[in-house]
Design a protein around this motif. Structure first.
Motif, PDB file in Angstrom:
ATOM      1  N   LYS A 123      29.704  42.168  22.512  1.00 32.71           N
ATOM      2  CA  LYS A 123      31.122  42.243  22.141  1.00 32.71           C
ATOM      3  C   LYS A 123      32.028  41.666  23.231  1.00 32.71           C
ATOM      4  CE  LYS A 123      32.034  47.105  23.408  1.00 32.71           C
ATOM      5  NZ  LYS A 123      33.180  46.825  24.280  1.00 32.71           N
ATOM      6  N   ALA A 124      31.619  41.758  24.490  1.00 30.12           N
ATOM      7  CA  ALA A 124      32.398  41.109  25.554  1.00 30.12           C
ATOM      8  C   ALA A 124      32.427  39.608  25.341  1.00 30.12           C
ATOM      9  CB  ALA A 124      31.811  41.443  26.921  1.00 30.12           C
ATOM     10  N   LEU A 125      31.287  39.050  24.964  1.00 26.11           N
ATOM     11  CA  LEU A 125      31.215  37.620  24.707  1.00 26.11           C
ATOM     12  C   LEU A 125      32.087  37.228  23.525  1.00 26.11           C
ATOM     13  CD1 LEU A 125      29.886  35.082  25.788  1.00 26.11           C
ATOM     14  CD2 LEU A 125      27.892  35.575  24.370  1.00 26.11           C
ATOM     15  N   ARG A 126      32.116  38.091  22.509  1.00 27.55           N
ATOM     16  CA  ARG A 126      32.962  37.798  21.350  1.00 27.55           C
ATOM     17  C   ARG A 126      34.446  37.890  21.718  1.00 27.55           C
ATOM     18  NH1 ARG A 126      31.879  41.024  15.857  1.00 27.55           N
ATOM     19  NH2 ARG A 126      29.778  40.313  16.408  1.00 27.55           N
ATOM     20  N   VAL A 127      34.814  38.860  22.538  1.00 24.49           N
ATOM     21  CA  VAL A 127      36.208  38.974  22.976  1.00 24.49           C
ATOM     22  C   VAL A 127      36.622  37.736  23.758  1.00 24.49           C
ATOM     23  CG1 VAL A 127      37.785  40.239  24.504  1.00 24.49           C
ATOM     24  CG2 VAL A 127      36.289  41.493  22.941  1.00 24.49           C
ATOM     25  N   VAL A 128      35.756  37.263  24.651  1.00 25.68           N
ATOM     26  CA  VAL A 128      36.065  36.060  25.425  1.00 25.68           C
ATOM     27  C   VAL A 128      36.292  34.877  24.486  1.00 25.68           C
ATOM     28  CG1 VAL A 128      35.151  34.384  27.078  1.00 25.68           C
ATOM     29  CG2 VAL A 128      34.895  36.823  27.521  1.00 25.68           C
ATOM     30  N   GLU A 129      35.457  34.752  23.476  1.00 25.66           N
ATOM     31  CA  GLU A 129      35.637  33.662  22.518  1.00 25.66           C
ATOM     32  C   GLU A 129      36.959  33.785  21.773  1.00 25.66           C
ATOM     33  OE1 GLU A 129      32.750  31.192  19.750  1.00 25.66           O
ATOM     34  OE2 GLU A 129      32.904  33.268  19.070  1.00 25.66           O
ATOM     35  N   HIS A 130      37.337  35.000  21.399  1.00 18.74           N
ATOM     36  CA  HIS A 130      38.634  35.205  20.750  1.00 18.74           C
ATOM     37  C   HIS A 130      39.779  34.793  21.678  1.00 18.74           C
ATOM     38  CE1 HIS A 130      37.067  38.445  17.709  1.00 18.74           C
ATOM     39  NE2 HIS A 130      36.612  37.233  17.453  1.00 18.74           N
ATOM     40  N   VAL A 131      39.655  35.133  22.955  1.00 15.40           N
ATOM     41  CA  VAL A 131      40.688  34.747  23.923  1.00 15.40           C
ATOM     42  C   VAL A 131      40.818  33.231  23.961  1.00 15.40           C
ATOM     43  CG1 VAL A 131      41.337  34.758  26.360  1.00 15.40           C
ATOM     44  CG2 VAL A 131      40.414  36.832  25.314  1.00 15.40           C
ATOM     45  N   GLU A 132      39.693  32.537  23.995  1.00 15.58           N
ATOM     46  CA  GLU A 132      39.723  31.073  23.992  1.00 15.58           C
ATOM     47  C   GLU A 132      40.445  30.541  22.754  1.00 15.58           C
ATOM     48  OE1 GLU A 132      35.338  30.477  26.173  1.00 15.58           O
ATOM     49  OE2 GLU A 132      35.564  30.311  24.000  1.00 15.58           O
ATOM     50  N   GLN A 133      40.148  31.117  21.603  1.00 17.78           N
ATOM     51  CA  GLN A 133      40.727  30.631  20.348  1.00 17.78           C
ATOM     52  C   GLN A 133      42.224  30.924  20.266  1.00 17.78           C
ATOM     53  OE1 GLN A 133      37.971  32.813  17.941  1.00 17.78           O
ATOM     54  NE2 GLN A 133      36.618  31.051  17.619  1.00 17.78           N
ATOM     55  N   VAL A 134      42.626  32.107  20.711  1.00 20.73           N
ATOM     56  CA  VAL A 134      44.050  32.453  20.696  1.00 20.73           C
ATOM     57  C   VAL A 134      44.833  31.540  21.646  1.00 20.73           C
ATOM     58  CG1 VAL A 134      45.732  34.259  21.278  1.00 20.73           C
ATOM     59  CG2 VAL A 134      43.663  34.843  19.996  1.00 20.73           C
ATOM     60  N   LEU A 135      44.273  31.274  22.816  1.00 23.34           N
ATOM     61  CA  LEU A 135      44.936  30.384  23.765  1.00 23.34           C
ATOM     62  C   LEU A 135      44.947  28.943  23.266  1.00 23.34           C
ATOM     63  CD1 LEU A 135      43.675  32.010  27.034  1.00 23.34           C
ATOM     64  CD2 LEU A 135      46.068  31.498  26.550  1.00 23.34           C
ATOM     65  N   ALA A 136      43.928  28.545  22.507  1.00 23.64           N
ATOM     66  CA  ALA A 136      43.934  27.211  21.908  1.00 23.64           C
ATOM     67  C   ALA A 136      45.112  27.061  20.953  1.00 23.64           C
ATOM     68  CB  ALA A 136      42.621  26.960  21.177  1.00 23.64           C
ATOM     69  N   ILE A 137      45.404  28.106  20.213  1.00 23.53           N
ATOM     70  CA  ILE A 137      46.541  28.078  19.286  1.00 23.53           C
ATOM     71  C   ILE A 137      47.852  28.000  20.067  1.00 23.53           C
ATOM     72  CG2 ILE A 137      47.817  29.468  17.593  1.00 23.53           C
ATOM     73  CD1 ILE A 137      45.024  30.471  16.620  1.00 23.53           C
ATOM     74  N   GLU A 138      47.960  28.786  21.132  1.00 24.22           N
ATOM     75  CA  GLU A 138      49.177  28.717  21.949  1.00 24.22           C
ATOM     76  C   GLU A 138      49.330  27.337  22.574  1.00 24.22           C
ATOM     77  OE1 GLU A 138      51.450  30.673  25.832  1.00 24.22           O
ATOM     78  OE2 GLU A 138      49.383  31.287  25.370  1.00 24.22           O
ATOM     79  N   LEU A 139      48.243  26.750  23.019  1.00 22.01           N
ATOM     80  CA  LEU A 139      48.290  25.409  23.615  1.00 22.01           C
ATOM     81  C   LEU A 139      48.866  24.405  22.624  1.00 22.01           C
ATOM     82  CD1 LEU A 139      47.545  23.339  25.825  1.00 22.01           C
ATOM     83  CD2 LEU A 139      45.234  23.284  24.860  1.00 22.01           C
TER      84      LEU A 139
END
Length: 462
Positions: free
Chosen positions: A367-383
């Motif tokens: 689940k830590a790995l999944r959270v990190v992936e979500h962070v990447e995706q959310v920041l991609a949207i902000e970018l």
């Protein structure tokens, strides 16, 4: 533990060095299993497991040929090590079950080994338990989670700076004096990164100059408190990396064999509480990067907060712009909130109450790995949103480092002039973050800023 893991098999007369390099999405199973095998070899190479040199060398040959057993990601409670996953890892090396290699693909393990001229393991006394006791499954996933967290955390500062610039925020809250009186290392570093990216004598910004006389006193917390929130995320990652570095290089077998004095001791180094607790902490820490990011995206798409066109698109009645992209970010953040519940607070007694406290470290890692992936995706949207917002401020230019990041994004995603399928754009931005291209684009200028201040350049690996 950088983007690779190197290990030296010190038990061998001629040390063998093997490297694990993380691949991109689509090859995760292969590389994660290679990592698992490498870490297991590393533990055995410590010389405390009572495993023969012949067995270790056979495992190294399987690794170098990428002969990888089928290993399930579920089924471990992380107490007497990752018993079930490591048993599957060993099963393939014994010529049983399924195995994969680049030349053969998936096939029966014995067939794959023979295809590469390898002989199935024939276990000697103590070797069965020696091959399955340890925390290597949770640790292999943890290594990837930490590595990706390092990358996304430092790029989160760059993306946040883009958003602050597009929202015409103030840099006053990042003044060095503010952070010197609350000297948390992560906070100080993030504030310095922001100063190196935003308006300064080194890198002036026309956008910043355009609103210098505005009457706004201070910004919302997701802008003003970036050093404080991003900072503790950075400090969390550093703490977890320290725990994991020790774990990766420890003897986690049981019993442990101290051959130099002829003594065997039954202990508890297999217990996964250290990585489990650290991984729960990692998920909680990095999640805040996404929590902040989603709120900044909301500010960008909301005209009452941004003074930009609604949802960052012209002809708002005909085009929905970034509305659904923001919904996606919100959904990912909400899902991560549930994933951040610590798995290591749970324990179920197993093995007839002998293993009466377990770590649940395998679930903590996944689940830590999944959270990190979500962070990447959310920041991609902000970018994407921040770069789109800058289009509405033209012909004014931002600072050189932020313009370089904008140019990078525009090499893979064109401006949003009317509605189109957005998922390819989000995936393209996500790939930029996974490959740390955003960091690479801004870093030379951040180093230039540091050089002007007489500071050391950013380290090659944080």
């Amino acid at each position: 533990m950088c983007l690779y893991v190197s290990l030296c098999l010190s038990m061998c007369s001629s040390p063998v060095v093997v490297y694990v390099v993380y691949s991109l999405a689509g090859k995760n199973y292969v590389e994660r299993t290679r990592m698992l095998l490498a870490l297991r070899i590393n533990v055995l190479a410590k010389g405390y497991s009572g495993v023969s040199m012949e067995t270790v060398q056979a495992m190294v040959k399987a690794f170098n040929a990428s002969c990888l057993s089928w290993v399930p990601e579920k089924g471990t409670v992380g107490a007497s090590g990752d018993l079930a996953p490591l048993a599957h890892l060993t099963l393939g090396l014994m010529g049983e079950g399924r195995m994969w290699s680049p030349q053969r693909g998936w096939d029966h393990a014995k067939t794959v080994l023979e295809c590469h001229g390898l002989t199935p393991l024939v276990l000697k006394p103590k070797e069965g338990i020696g091959l399955i006791n340890g925390t290597q499954m949770m640790s292999s996933l943890a290594a990837e989670a930490v590595e990706r967290a390092v990358g996304v955390a430092r790029q989160a500062d760059i993306i946040a700076a883009l958003s602050l610039e597009a929202l015409r925020g103030t840099t006053k809250a990042f003044h060095s004096d503010v952070h010197a009186v609350r000297p948390h290392p992560g906070q100080i570093e993030v504030a310095l990164r922001l100063r190196s990216l935003l308006h300064s004598d080194v890198f002036p910004s026309q956008i910043s100059d355009s609103h210098r006389t505005c009457d706004r006193v201070q910004d919302a917390y997701t802008l003003r408190c970036i050093p404080q929130v991003h900072g503790v995320a950075n400090d969390t990652i550093a703490f977890v990396k320290s725990i994991l570095t020790t774990e990766l290089n420890s003897a986690t077998d049981n019993p442990l064999v101290f051959a130099e004095r002829g003594e065997t001791i039954s202990g508890g180094n297999f217990h996964g509480e250290y990585p489990a607790k650290a991984l729960d902490y990692l998920a909680i820490g990095v999640h805040e990067l996404a929590s902040m990011s989603e709120r900044r995206t909301e500010r960008l798409v909301n005209p009452s907060l941004s003074e930009l066109p609604a949802f960052l698109v012209q002809d708002g009645g005909l085009n929905s712009g970034f509305m659904i992209a923001h919904c996606t970010a919100a959904a990912l953040v909400s899902e991560s909130k549930a994933l951040c519940h610590p798995s290591s607070v749970d324990s179920l007694s197993t093995s007839a109450a002998t293993e009466d406290h377990v770590s649940m470290g395998g679930w903590a890692a996944r689940k830590a790995l999944r959270v990190v992936e979500h962070v990447e995706q959310v920041l991609a949207i902000e970018l994407l949103a921040a770069c789109q917002a800058l289009e509405f401020l033209r012909p004014l230019k931002s600072t050189t480092p932020l313009e370089k990041v904008h140019e990078l994004v525009r090499t893979v995603v064109r401006p949003w002039d009317h509605d189109r399928q957005m998922s390819p754009d989000i995936e393209a931005a996500h790939t930029l973050l996974r490959e740390e291209k955003v960091w690479e684009a801004a870093r030379p200028y951040m180093d230039q800023y540091r050089d002007r201040l007489g500071l050391k350049p950013l380290p090659l690996d944080d």
